[in-house]
Design a protein around this motif. Structure first.
Motif, PDB file in Angstrom:
ATOM      1  N   GLY A 118     -19.744 -30.441  71.824  1.00 23.76           N
ATOM      2  CA  GLY A 118     -18.661 -31.076  72.557  1.00 23.76           C
ATOM      3  C   GLY A 118     -17.388 -30.260  72.582  1.00 23.76           C
ATOM      4  N   LEU A 119     -17.155 -29.470  71.539  1.00 29.30           N
ATOM      5  CA  LEU A 119     -15.939 -28.660  71.486  1.00 29.30           C
ATOM      6  C   LEU A 119     -15.935 -27.575  72.559  1.00 29.30           C
ATOM      7  N   ALA A 120     -17.124 -27.185  73.038  1.00 28.51           N
ATOM      8  CA  ALA A 120     -17.213 -26.158  74.082  1.00 28.51           C
ATOM      9  C   ALA A 120     -17.240 -26.763  75.483  1.00 28.51           C
ATOM     10  N   ALA A 121     -17.258 -28.078  75.597  1.00 28.16           N
ATOM     11  CA  ALA A 121     -17.468 -28.734  76.890  1.00 28.16           C
ATOM     12  C   ALA A 121     -16.367 -28.442  77.902  1.00 28.16           C
ATOM     13  N   ILE A 122     -15.122 -28.465  77.482  1.00 27.54           N
ATOM     14  CA  ILE A 122     -14.037 -28.245  78.446  1.00 27.54           C
ATOM     15  C   ILE A 122     -14.074 -26.813  78.968  1.00 27.54           C
TER      16      ILE A 122
END
Length: 126
Positions: free
Chosen positions: A35-39
């Motif tokens: 999720g931390l890489a999603a943006i």
């Protein structure tokens, strides 16, 4: 034009299932397990739809949806929350964070694709 879908799901089997279904229906897919890489992935991939698990390691999917909606480049991209959170009030909290659609796991193939197509059609019509 091929429609692009970003799939944010930490469970390997669910991520593969969602991606395989979408590819079989003609979508270009970018899977993201973290999720931390999603943006960052969303900014690079420029999706027409984001499918988001809510229970992610390191960051809550709700926080992630809120962050996506704060970024002017991503704010208009619809988000379909697909989650095991199916308790009282969960759908309302997830939609209040900015999700355009909500499915509880386990999902049916038809229900999943109907939700995807509905959100993509709404975006195309807008």
């Amino acid at each position: 034009m091929e429609l692009r879908v970003l799939v944010v799901e930490d469970n390997d089997l669910n991520r593969k299932l969602f991606c395989d279904l979408l590819k079989a229906h003609g979508f270009a897919v970018q899977p993201v397990a973290d999720g931390l890489a999603a943006i960052e992935e969303a900014l690079a991939f420029e999706p027409h739809l984001i499918i988001m698990d809510i229970q992610l390691p390191n960051i809550s999917g709700i926080s992630l949806i809120e962050s996506l909606k704060l970024d002017e480049r991503l704010a208009s991209v619809p988000v379909l929350a697909v989650t095991a959170y199916a308790g009282k009030g969960d759908e309302e909290r997830i939609r209040a964070a900015g999700a355009h659609g909500y499915l509880s796991k386990p999902v049916s193939i038809n229900g999943f694709m109907n939700a995807v197509n509905s959100l993509v059609d709404k975006r195309a019509a807008a």
